[in-house]
Design an enzyme around this catalytic site. Structure first.
Site, PDB file in Angstrom:
ATOM      1  N   GLU A  91       7.689  -1.345   8.255  1.00 55.85           N
ATOM      2  CA  GLU A  91       9.111  -1.043   8.151  1.00 55.85           C
ATOM      3  C   GLU A  91       9.407   0.196   7.322  1.00 55.85           C
ATOM      4  O   GLU A  91       8.636   0.567   6.439  1.00 55.85           O
ATOM      5  CB  GLU A  91       9.828  -2.228   7.501  1.00 55.85           C
ATOM      6  CG  GLU A  91       9.839  -3.425   8.393  1.00 55.85           C
ATOM      7  CD  GLU A  91      10.357  -4.656   7.688  1.00 55.85           C
ATOM      8  OE1 GLU A  91      11.482  -4.622   7.187  1.00 55.85           O
ATOM      9  OE2 GLU A  91       9.604  -5.640   7.654  1.00 55.85           O
ATOM     10  N   GLU A 164       1.332  -2.264  -1.671  1.00 54.64           N
ATOM     11  CA  GLU A 164       1.235  -1.828  -3.060  1.00 54.64           C
ATOM     12  C   GLU A 164       0.569  -0.448  -3.043  1.00 54.64           C
ATOM     13  O   GLU A 164      -0.626  -0.328  -2.765  1.00 54.64           O
ATOM     14  CB  GLU A 164       0.406  -2.849  -3.865  1.00 54.64           C
ATOM     15  CG  GLU A 164      -0.065  -2.372  -5.231  1.00 54.64           C
ATOM     16  CD  GLU A 164       1.046  -1.766  -6.109  1.00 54.64           C
ATOM     17  OE1 GLU A 164       2.125  -2.357  -6.223  1.00 54.64           O
ATOM     18  OE2 GLU A 164       0.813  -0.677  -6.672  1.00 54.64           O
ATOM     19  N   LEU A 219       8.699  -4.933 -13.057  1.00 54.11           N
ATOM     20  CA  LEU A 219       8.395  -5.733 -14.248  1.00 54.11           C
ATOM     21  C   LEU A 219       8.875  -7.172 -14.041  1.00 54.11           C
ATOM     22  O   LEU A 219       8.104  -8.124 -14.194  1.00 54.11           O
ATOM     23  CB  LEU A 219       9.047  -5.086 -15.476  1.00 54.11           C
ATOM     24  CG  LEU A 219       8.541  -5.551 -16.835  1.00 54.11           C
ATOM     25  CD1 LEU A 219       7.045  -5.320 -16.994  1.00 54.11           C
ATOM     26  CD2 LEU A 219       9.312  -4.849 -17.955  1.00 54.11           C
ATOM     27  N   ASN A 294      17.030 -10.557  -2.938  1.00 51.17           N
ATOM     28  CA  ASN A 294      17.269 -10.976  -1.563  1.00 51.17           C
ATOM     29  C   ASN A 294      16.581 -12.327  -1.417  1.00 51.17           C
ATOM     30  O   ASN A 294      15.361 -12.398  -1.549  1.00 51.17           O
ATOM     31  CB  ASN A 294      16.657  -9.977  -0.580  1.00 51.17           C
ATOM     32  CG  ASN A 294      17.422  -8.667  -0.562  1.00 51.17           C
ATOM     33  OD1 ASN A 294      18.587  -8.619  -0.221  1.00 51.17           O
ATOM     34  ND2 ASN A 294      16.758  -7.604  -0.971  1.00 51.17           N
ATOM     35  N   CYS A 337      12.556  -5.295   2.143  1.00 47.45           N
ATOM     36  CA  CYS A 337      11.228  -5.068   2.716  1.00 47.45           C
ATOM     37  C   CYS A 337      10.641  -6.351   3.284  1.00 47.45           C
ATOM     38  O   CYS A 337      10.756  -7.417   2.724  1.00 47.45           O
ATOM     39  CB  CYS A 337      10.291  -4.463   1.678  1.00 47.45           C
ATOM     40  SG  CYS A 337      10.156  -5.390   0.155  1.00 47.45           S
TER      41      CYS A 337
HETATM   42  N1  SAH Z   1       4.336  -3.087  -4.295  1.00 46.66           N
HETATM   43  C1  SAH Z   1       5.292  -2.238  -4.916  1.00 46.66           C
HETATM   44  C2  SAH Z   1       6.297  -1.630  -3.981  1.00 46.66           C
HETATM   45  C3  SAH Z   1       6.919  -2.481  -2.905  1.00 46.66           C
HETATM   46  S1  SAH Z   1       8.184  -3.612  -3.320  1.00 46.66           S
HETATM   47  C4  SAH Z   1       5.956  -2.938  -6.070  1.00 46.66           C
HETATM   48  O1  SAH Z   1       5.669  -4.102  -6.295  1.00 46.66           O
HETATM   49  O2  SAH Z   1       6.722  -2.323  -6.794  1.00 46.66           O
HETATM   50  C5  SAH Z   1       9.577  -2.679  -3.820  1.00 46.66           C
HETATM   51  C6  SAH Z   1      10.466  -3.430  -4.796  1.00 46.66           C
HETATM   52  O3  SAH Z   1      11.171  -4.496  -4.150  1.00 46.66           O
HETATM   53  C7  SAH Z   1       9.672  -4.075  -5.917  1.00 46.66           C
HETATM   54  O4  SAH Z   1      10.316  -3.902  -7.154  1.00 46.66           O
HETATM   55  C8  SAH Z   1       9.682  -5.531  -5.524  1.00 46.66           C
HETATM   56  O5  SAH Z   1       9.424  -6.332  -6.630  1.00 46.66           O
HETATM   57  C9  SAH Z   1      11.064  -5.662  -4.935  1.00 46.66           C
HETATM   58  N2  SAH Z   1      11.276  -6.849  -4.104  1.00 46.66           N
HETATM   59  C10 SAH Z   1      10.418  -7.457  -3.279  1.00 46.66           C
HETATM   60  N3  SAH Z   1      10.982  -8.536  -2.712  1.00 46.66           N
HETATM   61  C11 SAH Z   1      12.237  -8.603  -3.165  1.00 46.66           C
HETATM   62  C12 SAH Z   1      13.331  -9.498  -2.950  1.00 46.66           C
HETATM   63  N4  SAH Z   1      13.219 -10.560  -2.135  1.00 46.66           N
HETATM   64  N5  SAH Z   1      14.477  -9.246  -3.599  1.00 46.66           N
HETATM   65  C13 SAH Z   1      14.598  -8.177  -4.415  1.00 46.66           C
HETATM   66  N6  SAH Z   1      13.616  -7.317  -4.662  1.00 46.66           N
HETATM   67  C14 SAH Z   1      12.434  -7.521  -4.052  1.00 46.66           C
END
Ligand code: SAH
Length: 355
Positions: A91, A164, A219, A294, A337
């Site tokens: 995506e 990641e 974090l 989300n 995502c």
């Molecule tokens: N692997 C990387 C980048 C991809 S996720 C990382 O962990 O940062 C991008 C961001 O979306 C990250 O901060 C992740 O924690 C957040 N994220 C993933 N699922 C989510 C959800 N259901 N609601 C809100 N943020 C989410």
């Protein structure tokens, strides 16, 4: 024999590739420019037809295409499902801001980090994307824009789609180097953000690469106990280690780090946890990005009320920590995502079952 992926080559590499095939060196630059403008071999008008055919037989120029897209009626956000040559899909999300278009790209098919709230990781990691495929996501979005709004193109790139990025270290760093090739898409690294769940050794290595992008660190917790409830990676590295690596990134690049924090009801969203977070971040050049969660029904995790977001934000501000709430975009098109890909794959399985 697999076909060479020219999209992943620098201009110098493509020139060398041409030379090895007894083609004049200037062809390398021509092909490079065409590729970065989103063209496939038949469109490369200044190459002889016979050469275009020969190239098409032994190489690929555009390894990514748009399988489906959805446009948000709310804010014009476009959600793409990109098709890869091996049948996989990932995506991407195109967001429109007043300062230009931002494209969120994927770095892996799926993800193996296992965060409790994340849809991208539910089926694990299928494979890494190549540098050329990551660039291909941008080229697709640029083509899409050019056909509709000739003067618009992708201005900013965020590596926040599925995957990641620091778990695909070699390809991601090579991709970032491709972005700043002068004859290419020409996106400056100051317009790029990379988001990581906090792979500490790779964060330190990345700080030394001279690739000064904005580093976002997911974090999501003020301490190890809470972080471990949400992120398996917290069993490997402590919050202290993640913060020390973040501080190192600031020292090496002179750029502040962004901490991402998704508020999860009953887990990490209490005002006392905001105060604890503020205490840990004191003195670090950073900004906190609060993300409304989300909901992922598969995992039973829920977001918090608007009032709770505000309280968390106010507590951070009272402790002099710079923080904002992330704007939600494309809420009507499953912008988060992993959501659209899961929907498509589930649909395919249903269709397959019926057929
Ligand atoms: N692997 C990387 C980048 C991809 S996720 C990382 O962990 O940062 C991008 C961001 O979306 C990250 O901060 C992740 O924690 C957040 N994220 C993933 N699922 C989510 C959800 N259901 N609601 C809100 N943020 C989410």
């Amino acid at each position: 024999m697999s076909r060479a992926e020219l999209t992943g080559m620098t201009c110098a590499e493509l020139t060398a590739w041409c030379r090895e095939r007894d083609l004049p060196a200037f062809r390398g630059k021509q092909i490079f420019q065409w590729i970065h403008r989103g063209a496939d071999f038949p469109e490369m008008g200044n190459l002889p037809a016979a050469l275009r055919e020969r190239l098409a037989a032994e190489a690929t120029a555009q390894p990514v295409s748009i399988r489906t897209h959805r446009v948000s009626a709310l804010d014009g956000t476009v959600k793409f499902l990109f098709a890869l040559a091996d049948g996989n899909c990932v995506e991407g999300v195109l967001m429109r801001y007043h300062h230009g278009c931002t494209l969120c790209i994927s770095t892996q098919v799926g993800c193996r980090m296992g965060c409790a709230f994340c849809a991208s990781t539910l089926a694990g990691c299928v494979r890494n994307l190549t540098r050329g495929e990551m660039l291909g996501e941008i080229l697709c979005a640029n083509r899409f824009l050019r056909e509709r709004e000739p003067d618009t193109k992708v201005h900013n790139v965020v590596l926040m789609g599925s995957g990641e990025p620091l778990d695909n270290y070699e390809e991601v760093t090579a991709f970032l180097r491709l972005l700043r090739e002068p004859e290419g898409v020409n996106i400056g690294l100051r317009n790029v953000s990379l988001s990581t769940c906090g792979l500490v050794p790779q964060m330190r290595r990345f700080a030394e690469e001279d690739l000064p992008v904005t580093l976002s660190v997911s974090l999501h917790a003020p301490n190890d106990a809470v972080r471990r409830q949400l992120m398996p990676v917290a069993n490997r590295w402590s919050v202290d280690e993640v913060l020390a690596a973040s501080r190192y990134y600031v020292e090496k690049t002179g750029r502040r780090v962004i901490f991402e924090y998704a508020l999860v009801d009953g887990v990490n969203a209490a005002p006392a946890q905001a105060a604890e977070l503020a205490g840990r971040l004191r003195g670090l050049q950073c900004h906190v990005n609060l993300i409304p969660l989300n909901d992922v029904p598969e995992r039973g995790l829920k977001g918090v009320s608007e009032a709770a977001v505000r309280r968390f934000l106010d507590t951070l501000s009272a402790h002099h920590i710079s923080a904002t709430r992330r704007r939600e975009m494309g809420d009507d098109i499953e912008g988060a995502c992993g959501q659209l890909r899961r929907r498509e794959l589930a649909q395919e399985q249903t269709d397959g079952g019926q057929g």
